[in-house]
Design a protein around this motif. Sequence first.
Motif, PDB file in Angstrom:
ATOM      1  N   ILE A 150       0.836  -1.209   0.000  1.00  0.00           N
ATOM      2  CA  ILE A 150       0.000   0.000   0.000  1.00  0.00           C
ATOM      3  C   ILE A 150       0.870   1.256   0.000  1.00  0.00           C
ATOM      4  CG2 ILE A 150      -1.653   1.315   1.372  1.00  0.00           C
ATOM      5  CD1 ILE A 150      -2.856  -1.343   2.263  1.00  0.00           C
ATOM      6  N   ASN A 151       1.956   1.247   0.806  1.00  0.00           N
ATOM      7  CA  ASN A 151       2.857   2.408   0.832  1.00  0.00           C
ATOM      8  C   ASN A 151       3.526   2.610  -0.520  1.00  0.00           C
ATOM      9  OD1 ASN A 151       2.291   2.922   3.516  1.00  0.00           O
ATOM     10  ND2 ASN A 151       3.945   1.642   4.269  1.00  0.00           N
ATOM     11  N   GLN A 152       3.930   1.509  -1.157  1.00  0.00           N
ATOM     12  CA  GLN A 152       4.553   1.625  -2.473  1.00  0.00           C
ATOM     13  C   GLN A 152       3.572   2.190  -3.495  1.00  0.00           C
ATOM     14  OE1 GLN A 152       6.164  -2.055  -3.894  1.00  0.00           O
ATOM     15  NE2 GLN A 152       7.004  -1.179  -5.762  1.00  0.00           N
ATOM     16  N   LEU A 153       2.320   1.714  -3.431  1.00  0.00           N
ATOM     17  CA  LEU A 153       1.307   2.233  -4.343  1.00  0.00           C
ATOM     18  C   LEU A 153       1.046   3.715  -4.087  1.00  0.00           C
ATOM     19  CD1 LEU A 153      -0.802   1.655  -6.532  1.00  0.00           C
ATOM     20  CD2 LEU A 153      -2.397   0.998  -4.735  1.00  0.00           C
ATOM     21  N   ARG A 154       1.026   4.100  -2.803  1.00  0.00           N
ATOM     22  CA  ARG A 154       0.819   5.511  -2.468  1.00  0.00           C
ATOM     23  C   ARG A 154       1.971   6.367  -3.008  1.00  0.00           C
ATOM     24  NH1 ARG A 154       0.506   4.873   2.542  1.00  0.00           N
ATOM     25  NH2 ARG A 154      -1.766   4.682   2.738  1.00  0.00           N
ATOM     26  N   GLU A 155       3.211   5.870  -2.878  1.00  0.00           N
ATOM     27  CA  GLU A 155       4.363   6.618  -3.393  1.00  0.00           C
ATOM     28  C   GLU A 155       4.300   6.760  -4.916  1.00  0.00           C
ATOM     29  OE1 GLU A 155       7.783   4.575  -2.011  1.00  0.00           O
ATOM     30  OE2 GLU A 155       7.546   5.221   0.089  1.00  0.00           O
ATOM     31  N   GLU A 156       3.865   5.696  -5.608  1.00  0.00           N
ATOM     32  CA  GLU A 156       3.742   5.783  -7.053  1.00  0.00           C
ATOM     33  C   GLU A 156       2.690   6.821  -7.459  1.00  0.00           C
ATOM     34  OE1 GLU A 156       2.896   1.877  -8.401  1.00  0.00           O
ATOM     35  OE2 GLU A 156       4.919   1.095  -8.024  1.00  0.00           O
ATOM     36  N   ILE A 157       1.574   6.832  -6.730  1.00  0.00           N
ATOM     37  CA  ILE A 157       0.531   7.819  -7.028  1.00  0.00           C
ATOM     38  C   ILE A 157       1.049   9.232  -6.786  1.00  0.00           C
ATOM     39  CG2 ILE A 157      -1.739   8.661  -6.300  1.00  0.00           C
ATOM     40  CD1 ILE A 157      -2.503   5.770  -5.713  1.00  0.00           C
ATOM     41  N   GLN A 158       1.776   9.432  -5.684  1.00  0.00           N
ATOM     42  CA  GLN A 158       2.330  10.752  -5.403  1.00  0.00           C
ATOM     43  C   GLN A 158       3.339  11.173  -6.465  1.00  0.00           C
ATOM     44  OE1 GLN A 158       3.915  10.458  -1.442  1.00  0.00           O
ATOM     45  NE2 GLN A 158       1.898  10.551  -0.443  1.00  0.00           N
ATOM     46  N   ALA A 159       4.157  10.213  -6.952  1.00  0.00           N
ATOM     47  CA  ALA A 159       5.123  10.537  -8.003  1.00  0.00           C
ATOM     48  C   ALA A 159       4.408  10.954  -9.290  1.00  0.00           C
ATOM     49  CB  ALA A 159       6.038   9.340  -8.265  1.00  0.00           C
ATOM     50  N   LYS A 160       3.330  10.219  -9.638  1.00  0.00           N
ATOM     51  CA  LYS A 160       2.572  10.581 -10.833  1.00  0.00           C
ATOM     52  C   LYS A 160       1.931  11.962 -10.692  1.00  0.00           C
ATOM     53  CE  LYS A 160       1.497   5.851 -12.276  1.00  0.00           C
ATOM     54  NZ  LYS A 160       0.406   4.864 -12.506  1.00  0.00           N
ATOM     55  N   GLU A 161       1.404  12.242  -9.503  1.00  0.00           N
ATOM     56  CA  GLU A 161       0.808  13.557  -9.278  1.00  0.00           C
ATOM     57  C   GLU A 161       1.864  14.662  -9.363  1.00  0.00           C
ATOM     58  OE1 GLU A 161      -1.131  13.316  -5.554  1.00  0.00           O
ATOM     59  OE2 GLU A 161      -2.874  12.189  -6.311  1.00  0.00           O
ATOM     60  N   ALA A 162       3.081  14.373  -8.858  1.00  0.00           N
ATOM     61  CA  ALA A 162       4.157  15.369  -8.951  1.00  0.00           C
ATOM     62  C   ALA A 162       4.535  15.634 -10.408  1.00  0.00           C
ATOM     63  CB  ALA A 162       5.377  14.891  -8.163  1.00  0.00           C
ATOM     64  N   ILE A 163       4.572  14.552 -11.211  1.00  0.00           N
ATOM     65  CA  ILE A 163       4.890  14.723 -12.641  1.00  0.00           C
ATOM     66  C   ILE A 163       3.804  15.556 -13.326  1.00  0.00           C
ATOM     67  CG2 ILE A 163       5.135  13.491 -14.825  1.00  0.00           C
ATOM     68  CD1 ILE A 163       6.413  11.194 -13.265  1.00  0.00           C
ATOM     69  N   LYS A 164       2.534  15.259 -13.003  1.00  0.00           N
ATOM     70  CA  LYS A 164       1.444  16.033 -13.595  1.00  0.00           C
ATOM     71  C   LYS A 164       1.524  17.506 -13.189  1.00  0.00           C
ATOM     72  CE  LYS A 164      -1.932  12.270 -13.948  1.00  0.00           C
ATOM     73  NZ  LYS A 164      -3.256  11.763 -13.483  1.00  0.00           N
ATOM     74  N   ALA A 165       1.860  17.760 -11.915  1.00  0.00           N
ATOM     75  CA  ALA A 165       1.976  19.142 -11.449  1.00  0.00           C
ATOM     76  C   ALA A 165       3.115  19.864 -12.165  1.00  0.00           C
ATOM     77  CB  ALA A 165       2.194  19.160  -9.939  1.00  0.00           C
ATOM     78  N   ALA A 166       4.239  19.136 -12.376  1.00  0.00           N
ATOM     79  CA  ALA A 166       5.370  19.750 -13.079  1.00  0.00           C
ATOM     80  C   ALA A 166       5.004  20.064 -14.533  1.00  0.00           C
ATOM     81  CB  ALA A 166       6.581  18.825 -13.020  1.00  0.00           C
ATOM     82  N   GLU A 167       4.293  19.139 -15.179  1.00  0.00           N
ATOM     83  CA  GLU A 167       3.878  19.394 -16.552  1.00  0.00           C
ATOM     84  C   GLU A 167       2.901  20.572 -16.629  1.00  0.00           C
ATOM     85  OE1 GLU A 167       2.268  15.734 -17.899  1.00  0.00           O
ATOM     86  OE2 GLU A 167       4.224  14.765 -18.208  1.00  0.00           O
ATOM     87  N   ALA A 168       1.976  20.633 -15.667  1.00  0.00           N
ATOM     88  CA  ALA A 168       1.036  21.754 -15.653  1.00  0.00           C
ATOM     89  C   ALA A 168       1.763  23.075 -15.435  1.00  0.00           C
ATOM     90  CB  ALA A 168      -0.008  21.537 -14.562  1.00  0.00           C
ATOM     91  N   LYS A 169       2.759  23.060 -14.553  1.00  0.00           N
ATOM     92  CA  LYS A 169       3.533  24.273 -14.311  1.00  0.00           C
ATOM     93  C   LYS A 169       4.321  24.680 -15.557  1.00  0.00           C
ATOM     94  CE  LYS A 169       6.746  26.269 -10.957  1.00  0.00           C
ATOM     95  NZ  LYS A 169       7.554  26.005  -9.742  1.00  0.00           N
ATOM     96  N   LYS A 170       4.850  23.667 -16.273  1.00  0.00           N
ATOM     97  CA  LYS A 170       5.595  23.967 -17.497  1.00  0.00           C
ATOM     98  C   LYS A 170       4.670  24.566 -18.550  1.00  0.00           C
ATOM     99  CE  LYS A 170       8.639  21.818 -20.903  1.00  0.00           C
ATOM    100  NZ  LYS A 170       9.278  20.551 -21.344  1.00  0.00           N
ATOM    101  N   ARG A 171       3.459  23.968 -18.699  1.00  0.00           N
ATOM    102  CA  ARG A 171       2.505  24.535 -19.661  1.00  0.00           C
ATOM    103  C   ARG A 171       2.103  25.953 -19.274  1.00  0.00           C
ATOM    104  NH1 ARG A 171       0.332  19.239 -19.368  1.00  0.00           N
ATOM    105  NH2 ARG A 171      -1.214  19.961 -17.851  1.00  0.00           N
TER     106      ARG A 171
END
Length: 317
Positions: A150-171
């Motif tokens: 569960i912790n690993q899955l939570r970390e993966e979700i947080q990493a994906k959200e961070a990538i999405k936030a970075a892409e949104a900031k870049k756009r």
Amino acid sequence: MDHILEHEGDPVPDLGGVTESSKPSGGAAMDVDEDDEDAEALARLGIVKGATDASGSSGGADLEAKSIKCSQCGKVFKNTALANYHAEKSGHDQFEESTEEIKPLTEEERKQKLEELRAKLAEKRSHKAEEEAKEYKANENIRRKQGKDINQLREEIQAKEAIKAAEAKKREKIEEAKAKAAVKAQIEADKKARAEKAAREKALREGKPFPDAGPSNPTPAQAAAAKPSQSGPSRDNPETRLQIRLASGGAPITTTLPSDSPLRHVAEFVAAQSPDIDVDSVSLSQAFPRKTFSAAESSKTLKELGLTPSAALIASW
């Protein structure tokens, strides 16, 4: 087990009537049949009648049965309750009467027996506690593994959200740069228009001809004469029309910028076409005459670089 020890001194029931198989005559036939039925019922409970001879007469009629013996393992029991308990636990079903007398336990033997039983009970409890400890440990390992997953899955979700936030900031950054470029271009166009208006008004006040001024309805001859001159290069043209071919392919894009705009505005215009393009990585070149503009030339105006009134460029990144 406590029940067995409590009734250990009870007398053994008399089974002599069961083993007798003499055949009565006359009106006693009904009693013989009932005795046979009782004998069969006792046989179903695992109690076998005493040995008989070939003629059917009882060979041990004068002997008194004092115990019950298991024919399969040889154990001797004081009463039927103990024999039945042994049959249930062991599955043995062949018993016979025995004249062997079982002496009652002394007080010392009784205490020793109780100690043995307590020791066996303690051993069983200890074994059960060990099994429960093993089961708890296995369940704990499963729970920890599930928590880790569960912790690993939570970390993966947080990493994906961070990538999405970075892409949104870049756009957002690219959109902001695009808006700034558009504002700068508008400011330059307004500035150029005001300068032209001021120059035209000044020329009119001084009575001098303005280069772009002319009759509102030119004659066909004047239009034909003015056409070749407009097609040729003119460094005084206030605007520059650019046709830009992207290195990624596709149809060329066109834009019109003030001639006083720096070459960086062209790079910003190219970067605004896609969120994947960084304005600092855009490189501009000219096919004819072949030339690649350096980073130092990005601050020079289109007029200074000889790109007015129109030019064709190649953009890569």
